[in-house]
Design a protein around this motif. Structure first.
Motif, PDB file in Angstrom:
ATOM      1  N   ILE A 169       4.551   5.503   5.250  1.00  0.00           N
ATOM      2  CA  ILE A 169       4.660   5.542   7.005  1.00  0.00           C
ATOM      3  C   ILE A 169       6.006   4.861   7.358  1.00  0.00           C
ATOM      4  O   ILE A 169       6.804   5.281   8.140  1.00  0.00           O
ATOM      5  CB  ILE A 169       3.369   4.802   7.669  1.00  0.00           C
ATOM      6  N   PHE A 170       6.112   3.748   6.775  1.00  0.00           N
ATOM      7  CA  PHE A 170       7.312   2.839   7.062  1.00  0.00           C
ATOM      8  C   PHE A 170       8.679   3.680   6.789  1.00  0.00           C
ATOM      9  O   PHE A 170       9.392   3.791   7.573  1.00  0.00           O
ATOM     10  CB  PHE A 170       7.410   1.500   6.279  1.00  0.00           C
ATOM     11  N   PHE A 171       8.388   4.343   5.353  1.00  0.00           N
ATOM     12  CA  PHE A 171       9.819   4.943   5.033  1.00  0.00           C
ATOM     13  C   PHE A 171      10.046   6.072   5.729  1.00  0.00           C
ATOM     14  O   PHE A 171      11.147   6.349   6.332  1.00  0.00           O
ATOM     15  CB  PHE A 171       9.671   5.387   3.417  1.00  0.00           C
ATOM     16  N   GLU A 181       3.793  12.328   8.308  1.00  0.00           N
ATOM     17  CA  GLU A 181       4.602  11.448   9.200  1.00  0.00           C
ATOM     18  C   GLU A 181       5.777  12.710   9.667  1.00  0.00           C
ATOM     19  O   GLU A 181       5.983  12.268  11.003  1.00  0.00           O
ATOM     20  CB  GLU A 181       5.042  10.304   8.709  1.00  0.00           C
ATOM     21  N   SER A 204       0.784  -1.031   0.095  1.00  0.00           N
ATOM     22  CA  SER A 204       0.012   0.085  -0.137  1.00  0.00           C
ATOM     23  C   SER A 204       0.892   1.303   0.118  1.00  0.00           C
ATOM     24  O   SER A 204       1.837   1.369   0.838  1.00  0.00           O
ATOM     25  CB  SER A 204      -0.882  -0.163   1.131  1.00  0.00           C
ATOM     26  N   SER A 211       9.428   6.389   8.892  1.00  0.00           N
ATOM     27  CA  SER A 211      10.017   6.049  10.305  1.00  0.00           C
ATOM     28  C   SER A 211      11.434   5.631  10.454  1.00  0.00           C
ATOM     29  O   SER A 211      11.834   5.935  11.515  1.00  0.00           O
ATOM     30  CB  SER A 211       9.054   4.744  10.753  1.00  0.00           C
ATOM     31  N   VAL A 212      11.873   5.260   9.213  1.00  0.00           N
ATOM     32  CA  VAL A 212      13.418   5.047   8.914  1.00  0.00           C
ATOM     33  C   VAL A 212      13.930   6.584   8.936  1.00  0.00           C
ATOM     34  O   VAL A 212      14.999   6.814   9.776  1.00  0.00           O
ATOM     35  CB  VAL A 212      13.817   4.402   7.851  1.00  0.00           C
ATOM     36  N   GLU A 254       0.948   3.030   3.459  1.00  0.00           N
ATOM     37  CA  GLU A 254       1.842   2.276   4.391  1.00  0.00           C
ATOM     38  C   GLU A 254       3.153   2.304   4.052  1.00  0.00           C
ATOM     39  O   GLU A 254       4.146   2.416   5.107  1.00  0.00           O
ATOM     40  CB  GLU A 254       1.344   0.592   4.564  1.00  0.00           C
ATOM     41  N   ALA A 255       3.501   2.157   2.631  1.00  0.00           N
ATOM     42  CA  ALA A 255       5.065   2.289   2.409  1.00  0.00           C
ATOM     43  C   ALA A 255       5.753   3.636   2.884  1.00  0.00           C
ATOM     44  O   ALA A 255       6.581   3.704   3.407  1.00  0.00           O
ATOM     45  CB  ALA A 255       5.210   2.102   1.152  1.00  0.00           C
TER      46      ALA A 255
END
Lengths: 444, 444
Positions: free
Chosen positions: A312-314, A363, A306, A316-317, A309-310
């Motif tokens: 959000i993950f990116f 984010e 998604s 967070s890094v 979601e990608a």
């Protein structure tokens, strides 16, 4: 670093542009092909061109013309002749290779005629000939080759049924290949016993050569019988055109030849070589980012899933880099690529990359000195004139200044107008290549 | 590396166990607190204990007892007295500190009485006293302190309404804090002018101290007026208990004191110190992984978002390592932590971590030598007796051997029974601490 003079927005753009540049057909060709006298070296492959009577060039794709032009520049008069198919408006003057324009993304008669012409040339090639096959994004739609008794619209109908049924791309491709005289290794079979080398600019996650352009020169492990099982699995047998059912049944009964399977002798003398892909573009981006002084890592060239979601993950890094210096210390550049999936429910204007940037922006909002650029390497994100967009930690301030509610834009899938308002669209124009999407994250 | 003798499954487990160990209350305390003569050093903070008349210890949480025990071991007779609240069955013998057991996750009367007792002790502390406040996961539910006129069940009702309405955790906490005599800085206000130092084991993504246990010793930027706006925003005013509306209106009118705001003088002489969190656990895991010979990176300690999508992203990084050696070369260990969100629709048994491992397993299936462990640092994943599970690239083979369809288990949110069948559950038993979840990815 102390007070830095870097311009991170500009850097992010420059890093992305370097990625595109590496994926340009001519740049990629010149990096990978080396001709010295009559020896053509392509990666680890050495071809003694003087051993061939003819060198034919065939191929298809939206970027096939610049690729063919690059090849003409390298091989010149060594090329006997050729035929390539590209999208309307995408042709450019070639000297020895014929260009046919055809429909994309909806296939048309021109595509059928073009595919036939390529198959004919392939069939004419003998064991003493070399066939160079060029494939770039869009090649599948540009080379429709329904077998006798099946119309193009019947083939499109079953494809649409499969797409809407939730079948996987592997399942859809299995059926497509068994309804094509070109795909699933059939082009290679036509050219056999000529020597075939396929040069590919990959726009497929994972670079599976049997998926790229539905693998005209790659083995196909799927069978007619598998195709019938797939139609049954998704309860599609009733609505499938009779002509399609008939072909699959005849094939299952062994009355029509199968697509060539892995291990078939025709593959022994052929190579599929990826000359550019998301990974090679990311490598170029990494070199650029390092030269600009960023501690740089590539997370992955095969991001799927998604879009939101990608993002959000990116993010967070990038936040972790700011907080703890993991996985790399600032000033840092984090790169990734691939193709996420955007579920569109709203009526706004946007694309995967612009929406990725907007989610990511929310984010990282309020964090210091983080910037995220996401863009399509083809220069066209969704149905917009932008390649993507650039978000930074001040996104909420910028939104407030323009009285915009970013979440409302997301709700309406209207990321284009959001970024247009705050002046953060990235426009490159069509780039003439496609190795999927790239995201550049910078932590100053 | 050549032929390796490593046992990657065992390594993944050992790396995870090292992460938990670092989050054990006593381990964390011993790493962060240094007592030499009467000087207590806590990170950068130096406390001259001889300058205090009394040292009180208060606190709450599921892991507060081992934390208090660790503190007793360090400070011994220097502690005057104390009160901590923990979950039923979680108390352990303390010498100078009283333990009260109370309801969790559903607050009860014992919690109310315990919170009152802590507030009383805080109030009795004078400017010459030191109050050490210990907070670990679960502290919020264990310290219900509804103000006069509002019952516990009324408070629970409005919390439930907010949760179901889609309010953000910040919005829910704003209302909670204004319906509590303990949270939103109120505990610190009660202790003022005593010196207060709060030691925290964080189970909150991003370690926001105003979120952890709803911030009993942290400033609260939200107001009574904000709370009314929040109830209006989600159309909850009709169903909100009258007692709650009344308090919020009185507060808005300035007739009830606000929670202490940022900049309030009471915060000048107090510190909130995180002694263990997901990040510190990951650091310990990283050291262990490096000592085992893996090129190791921490992606992030603040992963949020969908469980499935995080698993897909994490897997794509591991696949990239296999394919290109980015972002690190094999043998590699990739670590991340946080707390994803699992949408449960099926009726099976499982938890975030087990489901993460199953989705990730499908992503890495068939790749060589990739292993993924995901587990909760509290040793309890969802309503199961497992901490998590371990998936590797042979997952489909193992499933086939047992005639299991992994996707059917995912459909039913039944990851526990899937991993139980293939013998890949990770069981640690309750660990006595909680710094959220950790994923360990290994590429051999």
């Amino acid at each position: 670093m102390g007070k830095s003079k870097r311009n991170a927005r500009k850097d992010a753009k420059d890093i992305f542009l370097e990625a595109i540049k590496a994926a340009f057909p001519e740049t990629a060709l010149n990096k990978i092909l080396r001709l010295s006298k009559t020896n053509l070296k392509i990666k680890d492959l050495n071809l003694n061109l003087s051993s061939f009577e003819n060198i034919y060039v065939i191929g298809a794709g939206k970027a096939v013309c610049p690729l063919a032009r690059g090849l003409e520049k390298i091989l010149g008069h060594l090329i006997t002749s050729g035929v390539v198919i590209t999208k309307y408006g995408h042709s450019s003057g070639l000297k020895r290779i014929k260009v046919i324009e055809a429909g994309h993304p909806i296939p048309d008669e021109n595509g059928i005629n073009g595919a036939r012409e390529i198959l004919k040339l392939a069939q004419e090639a003998t064991k003493d000939d070399l066939v160079l096959c060029l494939l770039t994004g869009g090649a599948s739609a540009l080379t429709p080759a329904p077998p006798e008794g099946i119309t193009l619209s019947e083939k499109q109908r079953i494809t649409k049924l499969l797409v809407n049924s939730g079948a996987t791309i592997q399942e859809i491709n299995a059926v497509r290949k068994h309804l094509s005289l070109f795909k699933g290794g059939n082009l290679l079979k036509a050219a056999y016993p000529a020597r075939v080398v396929t040069l590919i600019i990959s726009d497929v996650v994972g670079d599976d050569i049997s998926s790229i352009a539905s693998g005209p020169t790659a083995p196909d492990p799927s069978t007619y019988s598998d195709c019938i099982d797939i139609l049954k699995k998704y309860n599609l047998t009733k609505n499938t055109p009779a002509s399609v059912i008939k072909r699959l049944e005849l094939g299952t009964a062994g009355l029509i030849e199968e697509t060539p399977k892995p291990g078939n002798k025709i593959f022994k003398n052929s190579q599929n070589i990826i000359i550019a892909n998301n990974s090679s573009a990311l490598s170029a981006a990494k070199s650029k980012a390092k030269s600009l002084g960023y501690n740089t890592i590539i997370l992955s060239s095969a991001i799927i899933g998604s879009t939101k979601e990608a993002a959000i993950f990116f993010s967070s890094v990038l936040k972790e880099i700011r907080a703890s210096g993991n996985p790399v210390k600032a000033p840092a550049c984090v790169l990734m690529g691939g193709e996420t999936t955007l579920e569109v429910k709203g009526k706004g204007l946007g694309g995967r990359n612009q929406e990725f940037a907007l989610w990511a922006g929310l984010e990282i909002a309020g964090r210091m000195g983080i910037k995220i650029l996401s863009a399509g390497t083809d220069g066209t994100d969704g149905p917009t004139d932008a390649a993507g967009a650039l978000a930074d930690s001040n996104i909420l301030k910028k939104a407030k200044a323009k009285n915009l509610d970013p979440r409302a834009f997301l709700q309406d899938n209207d990321s284009y107008h959001f970024f247009e308002s705050i002046g953060s669209l990235l426009k490159t124009g069509p780039t003439g290549t496609n190795v999927m999407d790239i995201a550049v994250g910078i932590v100053e």
